[in-house]
Write an enzyme that holds these catalytic residues in place. Structure first.
Site, mmCIF file in Angstrom:
data_model
loop_
_atom_site.group_PDB
_atom_site.id
_atom_site.type_symbol
_atom_site.label_atom_id
_atom_site.label_comp_id
_atom_site.label_asym_id
_atom_site.label_seq_id
_atom_site.Cartn_x
_atom_site.Cartn_y
_atom_site.Cartn_z
ATOM 1 N N ASP A 107 13.163 26.574 42.763
ATOM 2 C CA ASP A 107 12.804 25.393 41.973
ATOM 3 C C ASP A 107 11.291 25.315 41.755
ATOM 4 O O ASP A 107 10.821 25.074 40.645
ATOM 5 C CB ASP A 107 13.277 24.111 42.667
ATOM 6 C CG ASP A 107 14.763 23.874 42.522
ATOM 7 O OD1 ASP A 107 15.351 24.307 41.505
ATOM 8 O OD2 ASP A 107 15.350 23.252 43.427
ATOM 9 N N LYS A 111 20.814 20.533 49.312
ATOM 10 C CA LYS A 111 19.672 21.447 49.420
ATOM 11 C C LYS A 111 19.056 21.480 50.817
ATOM 12 O O LYS A 111 18.523 22.502 51.236
ATOM 13 C CB LYS A 111 18.599 21.087 48.386
ATOM 14 C CG LYS A 111 18.999 21.412 46.957
ATOM 15 C CD LYS A 111 17.860 21.147 46.000
ATOM 16 C CE LYS A 111 18.275 21.463 44.570
ATOM 17 N NZ LYS A 111 17.162 21.279 43.619
#
Length: 286
Positions: free
Chosen positions: A113, A77
């Site tokens: 997210d 990420k």
């Protein structure tokens, strides 16, 4: 009558140990409902003998094969950021990307997210008191949940992590983004819970391979709300303990679904049915 041809769309997920991910099924089912011939592949670093160092080639391969989007998970990420052309404001703030749109030869990085957690929280714990929040965990998921809870108006956030340096880094980073909030690294969990209105749990504790509770159940009081990020299993030991003690509790399934809702929207430009995706997720995890 002429056969209706579905519009093709291809996407994928890059990460390590992702064979059990439910994301492909959620995307493909929703894609089909939207009239897409949606293919979603797993690019599992463990399965192909690769690492985050191979991201440049993996991204180039995805583009060459016509993928329109990639979801990104552990351990990529942050590592993916140098290979992207543009970042959304949230991805820049969080220094983490979980969604990459591949379009017209360019790579656009986003983070869904945090929005996934926020949307799940708004729906699952409406009216929750955000006066003082304790968060356990300052890893990648913890950065997203902290950003979300502060975006929703939390006035105080106390961050606890086994790696104190990681908690301090998260607190420092969030304080720069949300200067009006009080954000501190926690040192006394019992005292923090004594003054807290709610608890965000953002560690792996409670997953099948990390069983147990992340804190003593006695620290939970009926006035607390408890928000979990673990979704396998959906009913963790923490949620069971919280409900037994009279707390309002939120499982981690919503965050998993809504991050996918956000990614689907970015990938395809279509508005997904959150209710349909939630129902599919619940059916898969029943």
């Amino acid at each position: 009558m002429a056969e209706t041809l579905l519009k093709p769309f291809r996407a994928g997920l890059i990460g390590a140990g992702i064979q059990a991910s439910l994301t492909p099924a959620m995307h493909m089912r929703e894609g089909s409902a939207q009239g897409l011939a949606y293919e979603y592949e797993l690019i599992d670093l463990n399965e192909i003998g690769a690492s985050a160092d191979d991201l440049p080639q993996l991204l180039a391969d995805a583009e060459a094969r016509g993928l329109g989007g990639l979801n990104i998970t552990h351990p990529c990420k942050q590592a993916v950021i140098p290979y992207l052309d543009e970042l959304s404001g949230e991805a820049r703030d969080l220094r983490a990307v979980n969604t990459v749109v591949l379009k017209n030869g360019r790579r656009y990085g986003h983070n869904t997210d945090w929005w996934g957690f926020a949307e799940s929280f708004r729906r699952g714990l409406p009216g929750a008191d955000l006066g003082a929040v304790v968060q356990l965990g300052a890893g990648g998921a913890g950065v997203a949940t902290a950003y979300a809870i502060l975006s929703m108006g939390a006035r105080s956030l106390f961050v606890f992590d086994r790696e104190r340096e990681r908690a301090e880094e998260l607190a420092f980073g969030m304080a720069a983004i949300f200067p009006e909030a009080r954000i501190e690294t926690g040192t006394d969990l019992e005292a923090a819970m004594g003054s807290a209105s709610g608890l965000v749990h953002a560690t792996p504790t409670g997953m099948a391979k990390y069983p147990g509770l992340p804190l003593e159940a006695s620290l939970l009081e009926p006035r607390h709300w408890v928000a979990e990020i673990v979704y396998f299993p959906l009913e963790t030991a923490l949620l069971k303990a919280a409900r037994l003690r009279g707390c309002r509790a939120l499982d981690g399934g919503g965050m998993a679904v809504f991050q996918a809702v956000g990614a689907f929207r970015l990938f395809t430009g279509l508005e997904p049915s959150a209710e349909r995706m939630l129902a599919h997720f619940r059916a898969m995890t029943a």
